[in-house]
Design a protein around this motif. Structure first.
Motif, PDB file in Angstrom:
ATOM      1  N   ARG A 279      -5.934  -1.519  15.514  1.00 16.67           N
ATOM      2  CA  ARG A 279      -6.572  -0.397  14.810  1.00 16.67           C
ATOM      3  C   ARG A 279      -5.617   0.789  14.811  1.00 16.67           C
ATOM      4  O   ARG A 279      -4.681   0.845  15.587  1.00 16.67           O
ATOM      5  CB  ARG A 279      -7.891   0.009  15.479  1.00 16.67           C
ATOM      6  N   ALA A 280      -5.864   1.723  13.912  1.00 13.55           N
ATOM      7  CA  ALA A 280      -5.008   2.906  13.812  1.00 13.55           C
ATOM      8  C   ALA A 280      -5.849   4.151  13.591  1.00 13.55           C
ATOM      9  O   ALA A 280      -5.548   4.996  12.760  1.00 13.55           O
ATOM     10  CB  ALA A 280      -3.992   2.748  12.697  1.00 13.55           C
ATOM     11  N   ARG A 281      -6.947   4.248  14.331  1.00 16.13           N
ATOM     12  CA  ARG A 281      -7.824   5.422  14.260  1.00 16.13           C
ATOM     13  C   ARG A 281      -8.242   5.754  12.822  1.00 16.13           C
ATOM     14  O   ARG A 281      -8.339   6.899  12.430  1.00 16.13           O
ATOM     15  CB  ARG A 281      -7.146   6.637  14.900  1.00 16.13           C
ATOM     16  N   LYS A 282      -8.443   4.688  12.027  1.00 16.03           N
ATOM     17  CA  LYS A 282      -8.930   4.821  10.654  1.00 16.03           C
ATOM     18  C   LYS A 282      -8.024   5.697   9.793  1.00 16.03           C
ATOM     19  O   LYS A 282      -8.489   6.351   8.867  1.00 16.03           O
ATOM     20  CB  LYS A 282     -10.362   5.384  10.642  1.00 16.03           C
ATOM     21  N   SER A 283      -6.737   5.721  10.084  1.00 19.89           N
ATOM     22  CA  SER A 283      -5.811   6.556   9.327  1.00 19.89           C
ATOM     23  C   SER A 283      -5.611   6.030   7.918  1.00 19.89           C
ATOM     24  O   SER A 283      -5.359   4.851   7.708  1.00 19.89           O
ATOM     25  CB  SER A 283      -4.458   6.634  10.044  1.00 19.89           C
ATOM     26  N   LYS A 284      -5.706   6.923   6.938  1.00 19.77           N
ATOM     27  CA  LYS A 284      -5.447   6.550   5.554  1.00 19.77           C
ATOM     28  C   LYS A 284      -3.960   6.371   5.278  1.00 19.77           C
ATOM     29  O   LYS A 284      -3.577   5.925   4.195  1.00 19.77           O
ATOM     30  CB  LYS A 284      -6.026   7.618   4.611  1.00 19.77           C
ATOM     31  N   LEU A 285      -3.123   6.723   6.243  1.00 18.32           N
ATOM     32  CA  LEU A 285      -1.694   6.492   6.080  1.00 18.32           C
ATOM     33  C   LEU A 285      -1.369   5.005   6.022  1.00 18.32           C
ATOM     34  O   LEU A 285      -0.314   4.614   5.527  1.00 18.32           O
ATOM     35  CB  LEU A 285      -0.915   7.152   7.224  1.00 18.32           C
ATOM     36  N   VAL A 286      -2.245   4.186   6.542  1.00 17.85           N
ATOM     37  CA  VAL A 286      -2.022   2.735   6.518  1.00 17.85           C
ATOM     38  C   VAL A 286      -3.184   2.017   5.838  1.00 17.85           C
ATOM     39  O   VAL A 286      -3.525   0.896   6.191  1.00 17.85           O
ATOM     40  CB  VAL A 286      -1.802   2.166   7.938  1.00 17.85           C
ATOM     41  N   VAL A 287      -3.782   2.667   4.860  1.00 11.78           N
ATOM     42  CA  VAL A 287      -4.898   2.044   4.160  1.00 11.78           C
ATOM     43  C   VAL A 287      -4.428   0.745   3.512  1.00 11.78           C
ATOM     44  O   VAL A 287      -3.387   0.677   2.867  1.00 11.78           O
ATOM     45  CB  VAL A 287      -5.475   3.006   3.086  1.00 11.78           C
ATOM     46  N   GLY A 288      -5.200  -0.323   3.733  1.00 10.51           N
ATOM     47  CA  GLY A 288      -4.889  -1.614   3.143  1.00 10.51           C
ATOM     48  C   GLY A 288      -3.863  -2.441   3.896  1.00 10.51           C
ATOM     49  O   GLY A 288      -3.631  -3.594   3.546  1.00 10.51           O
ATOM     50  N   VAL A 289      -3.254  -1.875   4.940  1.00 11.05           N
ATOM     51  CA  VAL A 289      -2.222  -2.608   5.685  1.00 11.05           C
ATOM     52  C   VAL A 289      -2.876  -3.557   6.689  1.00 11.05           C
ATOM     53  O   VAL A 289      -3.790  -3.166   7.409  1.00 11.05           O
ATOM     54  CB  VAL A 289      -1.278  -1.638   6.433  1.00 11.05           C
ATOM     55  N   LYS A 290      -2.394  -4.782   6.731  1.00  8.72           N
ATOM     56  CA  LYS A 290      -2.895  -5.770   7.681  1.00  8.72           C
ATOM     57  C   LYS A 290      -1.719  -6.399   8.427  1.00  8.72           C
ATOM     58  O   LYS A 290      -0.689  -6.708   7.826  1.00  8.72           O
ATOM     59  CB  LYS A 290      -3.696  -6.861   6.955  1.00  8.72           C
ATOM     60  N   VAL A 291      -1.904  -6.571   9.720  1.00 12.71           N
ATOM     61  CA  VAL A 291      -0.860  -7.196  10.528  1.00 12.71           C
ATOM     62  C   VAL A 291      -0.808  -8.689  10.202  1.00 12.71           C
ATOM     63  O   VAL A 291      -1.850  -9.349  10.196  1.00 12.71           O
ATOM     64  CB  VAL A 291      -1.132  -6.999  12.030  1.00 12.71           C
ATOM     65  N   PRO A 292       0.376  -9.235   9.919  1.00  7.19           N
ATOM     66  CA  PRO A 292       0.483 -10.676   9.654  1.00  7.19           C
ATOM     67  C   PRO A 292      -0.084 -11.493  10.802  1.00  7.19           C
ATOM     68  O   PRO A 292       0.013 -11.108  11.969  1.00  7.19           O
ATOM     69  CB  PRO A 292       1.994 -10.891   9.511  1.00  7.19           C
ATOM     70  N   GLU A 293      -0.672 -12.619  10.472  1.00  5.59           N
ATOM     71  CA  GLU A 293      -1.344 -13.450  11.462  1.00  5.59           C
ATOM     72  C   GLU A 293      -0.411 -13.850  12.601  1.00  5.59           C
ATOM     73  O   GLU A 293      -0.798 -13.829  13.770  1.00  5.59           O
ATOM     74  CB  GLU A 293      -1.904 -14.710  10.791  1.00  5.59           C
ATOM     75  N   ASN A 294       0.836 -14.217  12.274  1.00  9.52           N
ATOM     76  CA  ASN A 294       1.745 -14.662  13.335  1.00  9.52           C
ATOM     77  C   ASN A 294       2.088 -13.536  14.301  1.00  9.52           C
ATOM     78  O   ASN A 294       2.188 -13.733  15.510  1.00  9.52           O
ATOM     79  CB  ASN A 294       3.034 -15.229  12.727  1.00  9.52           C
TER      80      ASN A 294
END
Length: 235
Positions: free
Chosen positions: A199-214
């Protein structure tokens, strides 16, 4: 008869519990609906106030005026976004509608840009200090080696694996320049939080970003092992 009475009371209690949960869910859904209405109304007001040519979109010049006023009204700071800041915010908030990103913001995107700008304003002084501490070549920009040093500091001595560092840097370097400015560094620290904590404290700076599964799987395993090592050291 007593047992039957007890059974009725148990069923009554279970029914009341279900009723409370239904009420809570209903209230939650109504709250979400109200927030969505408020968000839409705010977006409509922003478009009405700053879409000078009535195109239905905000271009870069219109965004500068909006973001300047937003910083003043919400954070009481005189912050004028740079050209790089505006490009970054458009990259973050401009969604692909199936025909590619159009480089301008419509009413469904404008609030994400404002919120990301607000997140950056709150982080700016911290980012500036990090650059001052780790900018080895004094160019006021952060390369990948310098970013690793920054993440080591804010991660309390955690060494970020090379593949995770590559992912964080790539997510932050939106203009593909090979270095990070202040706003991109703020995004990098949020991406680091996503990788580290999920999580990133709901920051819109990373909206839509997802950590790759690996990377996410390795992160969980690594943190679990680290926690185990700490427990062994305490015993």
């Amino acid at each position: 008869m007593v047992q039957q009475s007890g059974g009725r009371q148990t069923r009554r209690g279970a029914g009341q519990d279900i009723g409370k949960r239904i009420t809570m869910l209903t209230a939650f859904e109504e709250d979400l609906a109200e927030k969505e209405r408020t968000r839409k109304e705010l977006a409509d007001k922003l478009m009405k106030g700053y879409d000078r040519d009535q195109s239905g979109f905000l271009d870069k010049q219109e965004m500068v005026r909006m973001l300047k006023d937003y910083a003043q009204e919400i954070y009481y700071q005189k912050e004028l976004p740079s050209e790089d800041d505006v490009k970054f915010l458009i990259s973050v908030a401009d969604r692909d509608d199936g025909n590619g990103k159009d480089g301008v913001l419509d009413r469904t995107e404008v609030l994400d840009a404002c919120y990301a700008w607000g997140d950056f304003i709150q982080k700016k002084s911290i980012m500036a200090q990090l650059v001052k501490n780790h900018d080895q070549d004094a160019d006021e920009l952060i390369d990948k080696v310098e970013l690793a040093s920054i993440l080591f500091e804010i991660g309390d001595g955690m060494i970020v694996p090379e593949d995770a560092l590559d992912w964080i840097f790539e997510e932050a370097d939106l203009d593909k320049s090979g270095v990070l400015n202040l706003m991109e560094l703020a995004r990098a620290t949020c991406a680091f939080e996503l990788w580290k904590r999920g999580r990133a404290r709901k920051s819109k700076l990373v909206v839509g970003v997802k950590v790759p599964e690996n990377l996410r799987a390795r992160t969980s395993k690594r943190l679990k092992n680290a926690a185990g090592s700490m427990m062994c050291a305490m015993m």
